[in-house]
Design a protein around this motif. Structure first.
Motif, PDB file in Angstrom:
ATOM      1  N   GLY A 374       0.727  -1.239   0.134  1.00 12.98           N
ATOM      2  CA  GLY A 374       0.533  -0.798  -0.013  1.00 12.98           C
ATOM      3  C   GLY A 374       1.435   0.913  -0.284  1.00 12.98           C
ATOM      4  O   GLY A 374       2.285   0.743   0.108  1.00 12.98           O
ATOM      5  N   GLU A 375       0.354   2.452   0.369  1.00 14.46           N
ATOM      6  CA  GLU A 375       1.294   3.990   0.110  1.00 14.46           C
ATOM      7  C   GLU A 375       0.228   4.617   1.522  1.00 14.46           C
ATOM      8  O   GLU A 375      -1.125   4.524   1.219  1.00 14.46           O
ATOM      9  CB  GLU A 375       1.027   4.384  -1.708  1.00 14.46           C
ATOM     10  CG  GLU A 375       1.139   5.641  -1.028  1.00 14.46           C
ATOM     11  CD  GLU A 375       1.200   6.548  -2.524  1.00 14.46           C
ATOM     12  OE1 GLU A 375       1.332   7.468  -2.585  1.00 14.46           O
ATOM     13  OE2 GLU A 375       0.289   6.006  -3.640  1.00 14.46           O
ATOM     14  N   ALA A 376       0.891   5.100   1.869  1.00 16.79           N
ATOM     15  CA  ALA A 376       1.130   5.547   3.626  1.00 16.79           C
ATOM     16  C   ALA A 376       1.987   6.563   4.047  1.00 16.79           C
ATOM     17  O   ALA A 376       3.467   5.831   3.285  1.00 16.79           O
ATOM     18  CB  ALA A 376       0.445   5.060   4.300  1.00 16.79           C
ATOM     19  N   HIS A 377       1.681   7.761   3.815  1.00 22.07           N
ATOM     20  CA  HIS A 377       2.456   8.801   4.830  1.00 22.07           C
ATOM     21  C   HIS A 377       2.480   9.517   6.166  1.00 22.07           C
ATOM     22  O   HIS A 377       1.272   9.545   6.041  1.00 22.07           O
ATOM     23  CB  HIS A 377       2.490  10.080   3.548  1.00 22.07           C
ATOM     24  CG  HIS A 377       2.928   9.720   1.712  1.00 22.07           C
ATOM     25  ND1 HIS A 377       4.068   9.394   1.286  1.00 22.07           N
ATOM     26  CD2 HIS A 377       1.626   8.942   1.247  1.00 22.07           C
ATOM     27  CE1 HIS A 377       3.258   8.958  -0.060  1.00 22.07           C
ATOM     28  NE2 HIS A 377       2.438   8.693  -0.263  1.00 22.07           N
ATOM     29  N   GLU A 378       2.933   9.623   6.523  1.00 27.51           N
ATOM     30  CA  GLU A 378       3.573   9.787   7.904  1.00 27.51           C
ATOM     31  C   GLU A 378       3.319  11.626   8.259  1.00 27.51           C
ATOM     32  O   GLU A 378       4.586  12.334   6.652  1.00 27.51           O
ATOM     33  CB  GLU A 378       4.580   9.979   8.598  1.00 27.51           C
ATOM     34  CG  GLU A 378       4.351  10.317   9.893  1.00 27.51           C
ATOM     35  CD  GLU A 378       5.052   9.166  11.613  1.00 27.51           C
ATOM     36  OE1 GLU A 378       5.614   9.734  11.900  1.00 27.51           O
ATOM     37  OE2 GLU A 378       6.118   8.324  10.117  1.00 27.51           O
ATOM     38  N   LEU A 379       2.380  12.251   8.625  1.00 28.81           N
ATOM     39  CA  LEU A 379       1.929  13.470   8.052  1.00 28.81           C
ATOM     40  C   LEU A 379       2.704  14.210   9.461  1.00 28.81           C
ATOM     41  O   LEU A 379       2.747  13.466  10.723  1.00 28.81           O
ATOM     42  CB  LEU A 379       0.744  14.261   7.897  1.00 28.81           C
ATOM     43  CG  LEU A 379       0.012  13.833   6.931  1.00 28.81           C
ATOM     44  CD1 LEU A 379      -1.277  13.659   6.946  1.00 28.81           C
ATOM     45  CD2 LEU A 379       1.281  14.067   5.660  1.00 28.81           C
TER      46      LEU A 379
END
Length: 449
Positions: A374-379
């Motif tokens: 999957g694709e996920a990004h920490e903000l």
């Protein structure tokens, strides 16, 4: 800890728990045990009340067991008695005053135990040493230590501002005015409010930091105090005045844990069909009560009928959303699992403080999703999920009950997802594997291995 570290595969000898997939739609009614947040608050209040009281339908889990063990160590008598609930006995609590000292309290992984017991430990007649499981020693305590010292608690933390530390109880705590930066955890505020009626002069508490997370949990604390005759004034949204005085002895019925219900309700959206959770309160200060607003925004239909909440999958699938979850951050893992199957990106903000929970939940969720393709990004204050086709693989729980249940949700649609430690769910819902097996059996599939 880095995202890469959260993506590592556990040793091959760790077989894990193969999450079941479902091919058919769901149609199931589920009951969940009592609220952990309410159980542990009511245990504290019962322990410092005027006389004995009964908790009806409390949660029996690792977190509540830690609280019971802690209060028993402090001299409080807690007896299990037969009740009408299906998830375990009721509890009859007989308070102790002053609390016993010269004891060690192991908080395990329970944030409520470390914050709430620390607040009443000054009422003991002797030293109370608070420690925790090695995986929980990182959890923020500095602001709590500072605030407790300001109201007169005698604390020796050897300059670490963290667990373990010693509270030298003198049988009473002065109280008074105190300021606290509770942006790291609303439990700091709740712990102080719960203890404040027993302080010599009560307490005036002001939050002076950044955005205060999980406000419903503070509202829950104020409401619990009110039920026991303690009226908390609130001149501003971040200021509380608690008078010194008795805490009424009372029999209290514990609501079902609405946040623990979240994965089951979300399952209807991922698998299709409908899931009904019984005993849903008409009014609740639990953050999980916000599911009735959040899930429809993401594409479901939510209906209250006959004291139950029924969630039905929408006809247009799961929608990507932008949500401020500062009031309900504990729902983040469930909503991330939903977002992985949405029709567009999802951004969840107001949750930076969950880096200090059982694990760094943001990093754990990002790492797990990436490990499955999957694709996920920490903000800085949240997480962004971009839906991608997922594959099977190991989903690491990181000793975190809510991360584990998110893996089970992903596995409903993605074959071959293995949660490395489904036992982590025992922290707040020991029955989770059995309830999940029941859920998927209702869709006509095999139970997990």
């Amino acid at each position: 800890m880095s995202i890469a570290e959260y993506s590592q595969t556990p040793p091959a000898e760790s077989a894990g728990w193969l999450a079941p997939t479902v091919d058919g739609s769901l149609d199931v009614v589920i009951a969940v045990p009592g609220s952990k947040s309410l159980t542990n608050r009511e245990l504290i209040l019962a322990a410092i009340a005027e006389g004995p009281g009964r908790l009806i339908g409390p949660l029996h889990s690792q977190d509540s067991a830690r609280m019971i063990e802690a209060l028993r160590a402090l001299g409080v008598d807690i007896q299990e008695v037969e009740g009408d609930g299906v998830f375990g006995p009721d509890l009859v609590v007989t308070p102790m005053s002053p609390l016993a000292g010269d004891v060690v309290v192991d908080c395990g992984q329970a944030g409520t135990v470390m914050r709430f017991v620390a607040a009443i430990a000054g009422l003991a007649s002797g030293e109370v040493t608070l420690t925790a499981h090695e995986t929980a020693l990182h959890r923020p305590m500095g602001a709590m230590i500072t605030a407790l010292r300001a109201v007169g608690s005698d604390i020796d933390d050897e300059g670490t501002w963290a667990l373990p530390f010693v509270v030298r109880g003198h049988g009473h705590v002065r109280g008074g005015e105190v300021e606290i930066d509770a942006s790291g955890s609303s439990q700091f505020v709740s712990g102080l409010l719960l203890a404040a009626p027993r302080f010599d002069v009560g307490m005036t508490l002001r939050h002076v930091g950044g955005r205060l997370p999980s406000m419903p949990h503070i509202d829950m604390t104020v409401e619990a105090l009110g039920r026991r005759g303690v009226h908390v004034e609130r001149p501003t949204p971040t200021e509380w005045i608690v008078p010194a005085g008795p805490v009424r002895a009372k029999d209290v019925t514990i609501e079902p844990d609405l946040s623990n219900a979240a994965p089951f309700l979300a399952a209807a959206m991922i698998a299709g069909g409908r899931v009904t959770v019984g005993g849903w309160p008409a009014h609740s200060t639990q953050p999980g009560a916000l599911l009735t607003e959040i899930l429809p925004v993401m594409g479901a239909r939510a209906q209250r009928r006959g004291g139950a909440l029924m969630v039905t999958a929408g006809t247009t699938g799961i929608h990507g959303v932008d949500l401020d979850l500062s009031a309900a951050s504990e729902l983040t893992p469930t909503l991330v699992a939903l977002a992985a199957f949405a029709d567009g990106p999802t951004t969840l903000t107001g949750i930076g403080h969950i880096r200090g929970h059982e694990t760094d939940r943001i990093a754990a969720l990002v790492g797990n999703l990436r490990a499955l393709g999957g694709e996920a990004h920490e903000l800085p204050d949240g997480i962004r999920i971009v839906p991608r086709e997922l594959t099977g693989g190991v989903w690491r729980a990181h000793h975190d009950h809510r991360i584990a249940t998110a893996g089970a949700l992903i596995g409903l649609r993605v074959p071959g997802v293995v949660v490395d430690d489904i036992g982590a769910t025992a922290k707040t819902l020991p029955e989770f594997p059995d309830l999940w097996s029941y859920l998927v059996r209702r869709a006509g599939v095999d139970t997990p291995r």
